[in-house]
Design a protein around this motif. Structure first.
Motif, PDB file in Angstrom:
ATOM      1  N   TYR A  22       0.735  -1.208  -0.209  1.00  0.00           N
ATOM      2  CA  TYR A  22       0.028  -0.030   0.044  1.00  0.00           C
ATOM      3  C   TYR A  22       0.662   1.217   0.242  1.00  0.00           C
ATOM      4  O   TYR A  22       0.678   2.240  -0.689  1.00  0.00           O
ATOM      5  N   HIS A  23       1.757   1.280   0.841  1.00  0.00           N
ATOM      6  CA  HIS A  23       2.674   2.538   1.026  1.00  0.00           C
ATOM      7  C   HIS A  23       3.477   2.805  -0.282  1.00  0.00           C
ATOM      8  O   HIS A  23       3.773   3.875  -0.856  1.00  0.00           O
ATOM      9  N   ARG A  26       1.364   3.826  -3.271  1.00  0.00           N
ATOM     10  CA  ARG A  26       1.148   5.289  -3.109  1.00  0.00           C
ATOM     11  C   ARG A  26       2.038   6.309  -3.759  1.00  0.00           C
ATOM     12  O   ARG A  26       2.009   7.315  -4.100  1.00  0.00           O
ATOM     13  N   GLN A  27       3.308   5.805  -3.955  1.00  0.00           N
ATOM     14  CA  GLN A  27       4.443   6.658  -4.412  1.00  0.00           C
ATOM     15  C   GLN A  27       4.340   6.610  -6.071  1.00  0.00           C
ATOM     16  O   GLN A  27       4.803   7.693  -6.550  1.00  0.00           O
ATOM     17  N   PHE A  32      -3.716   5.907  -7.330  1.00  0.00           N
ATOM     18  CA  PHE A  32      -4.437   6.394  -6.347  1.00  0.00           C
ATOM     19  C   PHE A  32      -5.077   5.474  -5.275  1.00  0.00           C
ATOM     20  O   PHE A  32      -5.738   4.689  -5.794  1.00  0.00           O
ATOM     21  N   LEU A  33      -4.554   5.578  -4.179  1.00  0.00           N
ATOM     22  CA  LEU A  33      -5.063   4.693  -3.162  1.00  0.00           C
ATOM     23  C   LEU A  33      -5.562   5.685  -2.101  1.00  0.00           C
ATOM     24  O   LEU A  33      -5.106   6.927  -1.797  1.00  0.00           O
ATOM     25  N   SER A  34      -6.405   5.403  -1.338  1.00  0.00           N
ATOM     26  CA  SER A  34      -7.233   6.427  -0.134  1.00  0.00           C
ATOM     27  C   SER A  34      -6.236   6.684   0.491  1.00  0.00           C
ATOM     28  O   SER A  34      -5.300   6.033   1.055  1.00  0.00           O
ATOM     29  N   PRO A  35      -5.934   7.893   0.919  1.00  0.00           N
ATOM     30  CA  PRO A  35      -4.986   8.445   1.735  1.00  0.00           C
ATOM     31  C   PRO A  35      -5.583   8.540   3.193  1.00  0.00           C
ATOM     32  O   PRO A  35      -4.797   8.928   4.187  1.00  0.00           O
ATOM     33  N   LYS A  38      -5.923   2.298   4.491  1.00  0.00           N
ATOM     34  CA  LYS A  38      -5.391   1.516   3.527  1.00  0.00           C
ATOM     35  C   LYS A  38      -6.730   0.624   3.013  1.00  0.00           C
ATOM     36  O   LYS A  38      -6.845   0.230   1.861  1.00  0.00           O
TER      37      LYS A  38
END
Length: 300
Positions: A22-23, A26-27, A32-35, A38
């Motif tokens: 997940y982390h 996000r880079q 786009f993943l939920s901020p 997770k």
């Protein structure tokens, strides 16, 4: 702010590197993943009535309605891939699949990462020991699974049962067109190649270089429980993030509470032997389904 609908799901399994993935993802500028969290959790159909120690924080994070789920994706800026990484979708496949089909259709990309179920069970156990939620030894906890399920503890307390992958994986392969199975072994051995393969599956730039210097949500017993409790205090961490630059925060996490600051306990041989027998038939069927040799999962 824009919101959007996911076109990519990583549905499990738990303790298979999904927090780090997940982390890392996000880079990537095309993802786009939920901020906000997770795990979207909406499609699992879980009812918020869990009775296990510490389960209440999960209850608060389950979107009650479709509109609530979509709010998790506020901030979308037109990225090609919109994802939700929720390991419980694999365990709760019977509820999750029809809900995913209803809201996202059958063309949504589904990724599944599978970890040796014996190692996964013990890692989940150590995760709860780490968080001071599990008080039984591993063998006792395995024996307590059925009773805990009767008492409506969260699914992840089912250390052994949640690793019965065959029916879970087969159901996703039967109901969706774009399903890709990955093995945790490949992620652990070469995370760069794993992330490249995942990007190829998602049809986005696979040459992007990820920063994989930190491993997230690693199981194990903290060497310094006080520092770990500080890290787990979300209100305090939020304040520190406002006051301290991100690079320094990351250095503090790596140095004080990261993977090297946790003690790895060895699984009792008796428990491992029982789990080998427990998983034997399921893994044999999974090998045929995936056309993959998984015999190394059963090495003593």
């Amino acid at each position: 702010m824009k919101t959007c609908t996911p076109n990519f799901l990583l549905v499990g399994a738990s303790k298979s590197g999904t927090s780090s993935i997940y982390h890392y993802l996000r880079q990537h500028p095309q993802i786009f993943l939920s901020p906000f969290q997770k795990e979207g959790r909406f499609f699992s159909g879980m009812e918020a009535c869990f009775q296990g120690p510490g389960d209440d924080h999960i209850q608060r994070s389950i979107p009650a309605h479709w509109e609530d789920y979509l709010r998790l994706f506020l901030g979308y800026q037109g990225e090609a891939i919109v994802g939700d990484i929720s390991p419980e979708y694999l365990y709760h496949y019977e509820k999750a699949i029809p809900r995913i089909q209803k809201h996202l259709g059958e063309d949504v990309k589904i990724a599944i990462i599978l970890r040796n179920p014996i190692e996964r069970a013990y890692s989940q156990y150590l995760h709860y020991v780490r968080d001071e939620r599990e008080t039984l030894n591993f063998s006792e906890a395995l024996e307590a699974e059925d009773q805990r399920q009767v008492e409506k503890w969260l699914w992840s307390w089912a250390y052994a049962r949640s690793g019965l992958y065959y029916n879970q994986v087969k159901a996703y392969k039967d109901h969706f067109k774009n399903v890709r199975i990955f093995l945790y072994d490949s992620f652990k051995q070469n995370p760069e190649n794993f992330l490249k393969s995942l990007c190829i599956f998602l049809k986005i730039d696979s040459t992007f270089e990820f920063d994989i210097s930190y491993k997230y949500n690693v199981s194990g017993i903290p060497k310094n429980k006080l520092l770990y409790r500080v890290e787990r205090n979300r209100s305090l961490v939020h304040i520190l993030k406002v006051l301290i630059p991100t690079p320094i925060i990351n250095w503090m996490k790596y140095t004080w509470t990261g993977e090297k600051r946790k003690i790895k306990k060895t699984m009792p041989l008796e428990a491992k032997t029982k789990l080998i027998e427990f998983y034997k038939t399921d893994v044999q069927k999974l090998q045929i389904l995936l056309n993959e040799d998984l015999s190394h999962w059963f090495r003593i």
